[in-house]
Design a protein around this motif. Structure first.
Motif, mmCIF file in Angstrom:
data_model
loop_
_atom_site.group_PDB
_atom_site.id
_atom_site.type_symbol
_atom_site.label_atom_id
_atom_site.label_comp_id
_atom_site.label_asym_id
_atom_site.label_seq_id
_atom_site.Cartn_x
_atom_site.Cartn_y
_atom_site.Cartn_z
ATOM 1 N N LEU A 2 12.691 3.782 28.894
ATOM 2 C CA LEU A 2 11.837 3.160 30.109
ATOM 3 C C LEU A 2 12.374 3.806 31.485
ATOM 4 C CD1 LEU A 2 9.337 1.586 30.847
ATOM 5 C CD2 LEU A 2 10.952 -0.429 31.654
ATOM 6 N N TRP A 3 13.595 4.052 31.765
ATOM 7 C CA TRP A 3 13.777 4.665 32.781
ATOM 8 C C TRP A 3 13.823 6.087 32.879
ATOM 9 C CZ3 TRP A 3 18.070 8.133 34.032
ATOM 10 C CH2 TRP A 3 18.362 7.894 35.301
ATOM 11 N N TRP A 8 10.168 11.107 34.304
ATOM 12 C CA TRP A 8 9.553 11.990 33.689
ATOM 13 C C TRP A 8 8.031 11.842 34.590
ATOM 14 C CZ3 TRP A 8 4.577 11.436 31.598
ATOM 15 C CH2 TRP A 8 4.089 12.724 30.979
ATOM 16 N N GLU A 9 7.457 10.846 34.727
ATOM 17 C CA GLU A 9 6.158 10.453 35.272
ATOM 18 C C GLU A 9 6.279 10.960 36.592
ATOM 19 O OE1 GLU A 9 4.030 6.791 36.380
ATOM 20 O OE2 GLU A 9 3.640 7.086 34.179
ATOM 21 N N ARG A 10 7.112 10.382 37.573
ATOM 22 C CA ARG A 10 7.280 10.868 38.919
ATOM 23 C C ARG A 10 7.611 12.442 39.070
ATOM 24 N NH1 ARG A 10 8.312 6.836 42.395
ATOM 25 N NH2 ARG A 10 8.804 4.840 41.535
ATOM 26 N N GLN A 11 8.233 13.039 37.975
ATOM 27 C CA GLN A 11 8.190 14.373 38.142
ATOM 28 C C GLN A 11 7.009 15.174 37.924
ATOM 29 O OE1 GLN A 11 10.791 16.523 39.096
ATOM 30 N NE2 GLN A 11 9.704 18.207 38.823
ATOM 31 N N VAL A 12 6.142 14.825 36.859
ATOM 32 C CA VAL A 12 4.696 14.990 36.379
ATOM 33 C C VAL A 12 4.081 15.153 37.690
ATOM 34 C CG1 VAL A 12 2.795 14.821 35.185
ATOM 35 C CG2 VAL A 12 4.993 15.029 34.041
ATOM 36 N N ARG A 37 12.226 7.079 45.612
ATOM 37 C CA ARG A 37 12.981 6.912 44.410
ATOM 38 C C ARG A 37 12.662 5.832 43.402
ATOM 39 N NH1 ARG A 37 15.743 10.458 46.562
ATOM 40 N NH2 ARG A 37 17.727 10.335 47.688
ATOM 41 N N ALA A 38 13.176 5.831 42.424
ATOM 42 C CA ALA A 38 12.494 5.117 40.923
ATOM 43 C C ALA A 38 12.448 3.656 41.350
ATOM 44 C CB ALA A 38 13.618 5.576 39.713
ATOM 45 N N ARG A 65 -3.758 13.241 34.653
ATOM 46 C CA ARG A 65 -5.009 13.887 33.924
ATOM 47 C C ARG A 65 -4.750 15.661 34.130
ATOM 48 N NH1 ARG A 65 -8.492 13.734 29.925
ATOM 49 N NH2 ARG A 65 -10.239 15.195 30.450
ATOM 50 N N LYS A 66 -4.406 15.976 35.182
ATOM 51 C CA LYS A 66 -4.315 17.495 35.119
ATOM 52 C C LYS A 66 -3.105 17.973 34.196
ATOM 53 C CE LYS A 66 -3.812 19.778 39.323
ATOM 54 N NZ LYS A 66 -3.306 19.712 40.585
ATOM 55 N N TRP A 67 -2.056 17.156 33.942
ATOM 56 C CA TRP A 67 -1.105 17.572 33.017
ATOM 57 C C TRP A 67 -1.797 17.320 31.637
ATOM 58 C CZ3 TRP A 67 1.301 14.902 29.064
ATOM 59 C CH2 TRP A 67 2.316 15.495 28.496
ATOM 60 N N ARG A 68 -2.277 16.660 31.276
ATOM 61 C CA ARG A 68 -2.927 16.387 30.136
ATOM 62 C C ARG A 68 -3.953 17.576 29.852
ATOM 63 N NH1 ARG A 68 -3.923 9.955 30.283
ATOM 64 N NH2 ARG A 68 -2.037 9.443 29.717
ATOM 65 N N VAL A 69 -4.662 18.090 30.739
ATOM 66 C CA VAL A 69 -5.506 19.013 30.515
ATOM 67 C C VAL A 69 -4.991 20.294 30.527
ATOM 68 C CG1 VAL A 69 -7.463 20.598 31.798
ATOM 69 C CG2 VAL A 69 -7.491 17.827 31.728
#
Length: 94
Positions: A2-3, A8-12, A37-38, A65-69
């Motif tokens: 989870l961490w 990863w999500e914050r970086q994206v 921070r997380a 969404r940009k990442w997925r596209v």
């Protein structure tokens, strides 16, 4: 796990919002996001809590969404959902 997912999500989100400008994200907001921070929840200063949360949520949705596209090799600029999120951010700030 989870961490790691949170990292990863914050970086994206940081990477995908880097090339955006107002009204999607203001320079000071992007700078604050870089320092985020997380364990903290991002917010937009000088806005009421509800509007701030809606803007942050829309920014996050736009970035993912940009990442997925990009992952499926499609053009970001022609994606209607990306355009919709950008429009929503303009509406929220207007």
């Amino acid at each position: 796990m989870l961490w790691q997912s949170g990292l990863w999500e914050r970086q994206v989100i940081r990477e995908e919002l880097a090339d955006e400008s107002a009204p999607v994200i203001l320079p000071k907001e992007y700078e604050a996001m870089q320092r985020d921070r997380a364990s903290r929840t991002r917010s937009i200063p000088h806005l009421n809590r509800r509007t701030s949360a809606a803007i942050v949520r829309a920014q996050n949705e736009l970035a993912i969404r940009k990442w997925r596209v990009k992952q499926v090799g499609q053009a970001v600029e022609s994606d209607p959902l990306i355009a919709s999120w950008r429009s929503e951010l303009g509406r929220l700030r207007g």
